[in-house]
Design a protein around this motif. Structure first.
Motif, mmCIF file in Angstrom:
data_model
loop_
_atom_site.group_PDB
_atom_site.id
_atom_site.type_symbol
_atom_site.label_atom_id
_atom_site.label_comp_id
_atom_site.label_asym_id
_atom_site.label_seq_id
_atom_site.Cartn_x
_atom_site.Cartn_y
_atom_site.Cartn_z
ATOM 1 N N PRO A 311 100.952 0.270 32.180
ATOM 2 C CA PRO A 311 101.296 0.649 30.874
ATOM 3 C C PRO A 311 101.537 -0.661 30.005
ATOM 4 C CG PRO A 311 102.429 2.065 32.281
ATOM 5 C CD PRO A 311 101.898 1.045 33.031
ATOM 6 N N GLY A 312 100.887 -0.448 28.724
ATOM 7 C CA GLY A 312 101.022 -1.656 27.797
ATOM 8 C C GLY A 312 99.917 -2.836 28.016
ATOM 9 N N ASP A 313 99.373 -2.856 29.239
ATOM 10 C CA ASP A 313 98.160 -3.738 29.321
ATOM 11 C C ASP A 313 96.771 -3.323 28.484
ATOM 12 O OD1 ASP A 313 99.400 -5.169 31.207
ATOM 13 O OD2 ASP A 313 98.597 -4.115 32.923
ATOM 14 N N GLU A 314 96.227 -4.272 27.843
ATOM 15 C CA GLU A 314 95.104 -4.096 27.323
ATOM 16 C C GLU A 314 94.049 -5.057 27.617
ATOM 17 O OE1 GLU A 314 96.936 -2.737 22.663
ATOM 18 O OE2 GLU A 314 95.698 -4.611 22.888
ATOM 19 N N LEU A 315 92.867 -4.549 27.765
ATOM 20 C CA LEU A 315 91.499 -5.375 28.176
ATOM 21 C C LEU A 315 90.852 -5.307 26.905
ATOM 22 C CD1 LEU A 315 89.912 -7.127 30.336
ATOM 23 C CD2 LEU A 315 89.034 -4.848 30.794
ATOM 24 N N ASN A 316 90.483 -6.367 26.369
ATOM 25 C CA ASN A 316 89.684 -6.694 25.150
ATOM 26 C C ASN A 316 88.040 -6.603 25.618
ATOM 27 O OD1 ASN A 316 87.901 -7.644 23.045
ATOM 28 N ND2 ASN A 316 89.937 -8.751 22.218
#
Length: 457
Positions: A311-316
């Protein structure tokens, strides 16, 4: 990741655009080496004692999304068309070159030596939501796409060469009936290979808005809550990129590193009243491409990763748009810190597209014949180590004499559906398509063309 994800589209630039190769002519009454490609037992039916194949070329492209009219009448980019809707994307590009070959028969026996070069490139069950996220300008949409797949999505390409040695023999012969069997042993020369896959992919695709924790992703396409098992593999020239057509043509670059076999039987109900070696029924069954090849190039890589975002991770996702090699994709994923390398291999094996073929050519009246042909794949295309192939069923009415033949194949295959085409033979030269008619008069999702020349003596 626009270029890697769509690398197979570069093959379209050849200008030759389905899925059974040599549809119609491969069951011609003028039996030659091309018939033996479908069933090696056909060698005992050679029209001439000696047969020489000069060159045969077949190029097929089919998909389940884009119609011919879309390509010519729409201003929409191809990637937007192919990744539209909610149905998984499937596309196949298939090139087969049958090179110089020689066959002869003697009494009950027949033999052949053949050469071939092949290219197969596929998009298999790719989520359109993921495809849009990787290829679409983020300013076009601000929607959130939920991806939840329970299968393996693949983009793959393979090029290889073959040298075949065939033998066939009549098993049972009477005045009216004949049964023959045959086998082809193939030496395989792996050329180049690439595979990218995401198994059990889950996640949410949206536009980045987190200015506190991920300001670098604001305004870009991002993946959240992502999970997947990933595979990235490459060998030979395809490791250098996908936009150069020459990277697909190193057919024999890997040396001899594999074996395969074709097995078949043929039954012929002879027409004893015919003066040109005719028949009332010619039928056969064969199993082809039983084998695998090993890629051992110096730049070989096959890596398996686990993507498990918190939760909170982002992959561009926008950062993948302009990369040109699989290695660049891997580097970006590793730099994100969101993937774990589970397994790496230098050498790996790839299975050929094994198929069962069944056909029957029936004499209807005088020089008129009708052929039924079925091709059934024996392996699942989602397997990372599998070269994909389609299921096909074709019915071909034909007018056939010794010097001339014309035919209209009606086919259905699992990706693009129904097609019909046209072809002809004059002596040893032939040309045709399994989808030319539907491509011209309807919204076909498939196009193909083939031609070749052979002679006997």
């Amino acid at each position: 990741m626009k270029r890697p994800l769509l690398f197979i589209f570069t093959l379209l630039s050849t200008g030759l655009y389905a899925q059974e190769h040599f549809s119609g002519i491969n069951t011609s009454r003028r039996t030659g080496i091309i018939n033996a490609v479908v069933n090696p037992a056909e060698l005992t039916n050679l029209k001439n004692d000696h047969e020489v194949n000069v060159l045969n070329l077949s190029v097929n492209v089919s998909n389940n999304k884009v119609k011919m009219s879309d390509l010519f009448d729409s201003d929409t980019d191809f990637e937007e068309l192919i990744f539209s809707g909610s149905e998984p994307v499937n596309m196949s590009t298939d090139v087969e070159i049958l090179g110089p070959a020689y066959a002869f028969k003697h009494e009950k026996w027949a033999f052949a030596v053949t050469t071939a070069a092949k290219i197969k490139a596929n998009i298999i069950d790719v989520s359109p939501e993921l495809g849009r996220a990787l290829t679409t300008d983020p300013t076009i949409t601000d929607a959130v796409d939920i991806i939840n797949t329970n299968y393996n999505q693949r983009v793959s390409g393979t090029a290889w060469g073959e040298i075949g040695f065939s033998v066939a023999r009549d098993i049972y012969v009477t005045e009216e009936h004949k049964i023959s069997g045959g086998v082809t042993f193939k030496l395989l020369f792996p050329g180049s290979y690439a595979n990218m896959s995401a198994d059990q992919f889950k996640g949410r695709v949206t536009i980045g808005t987190d200015v506190v924790n991920h300001p670098e992703n604001v305004g870009d396409m991002v993946l959240k809550d992502g999970e997947a098992n990933l595979n990235f593999a490459y060998s030979g020239s395809l490791a250098n990129g996908f936009n150069d057509m020459s990277n697909f043509t190193d057919f024999f670059a890997g040396g001899l590193n594999g074996f395969a076999a074709d097995l078949g039987f043929n039954y012929r109900w002879k027409d004893v009243n015919s003066d040109d070696n005719g028949y009332k029924l010619n039928a056969g069954v064969s199993v082809r491409n039983l084998g695998k090849m090993t890629f051992k190039d110096d730049n070989n890589v096959s890596n398996n990763y686990t993507l498990a975002m918190q939760p909170g991770d982002e992959l561009n996702l926008s950062q993948f748009e302009d990369v040109e090699t699989i290695e660049e994709v891997e580097d970006l994923l590793l730099q994100s810190g969101l993937v774990t390398l589970d397994e790496t291999n230098r050498d790996f094996k790839v299975k050929l597209p094994s198929v069962l073929s069944v056909y029957g050519d029936v004499k209807v009246y005088n020089q008129w014949y009708v052929t039924g042909f079925l091709q059934q794949k024996l392996n699942k295309a989602n397997n990372n180590a599998q070269i994909a192939v389609q299921n096909v069923f074709t019915v071909t009415p034909r007018y056939s004499t010794e010097k001339f033949e014309a035919y209209v194949p009606f086919s259905t295959n699992e990706i693009s559906g129904f097609t019909t085409g046209v072809g002809f033979r004059v002596g040893g030269f032939y040309m045709g398509s399994g989808s030319a008619i539907t491509a011209l008069i309807s919204d076909s999702k498939q196009v193909d063309a083939y031609l070749g020349f052979r002679f006997g003596f």
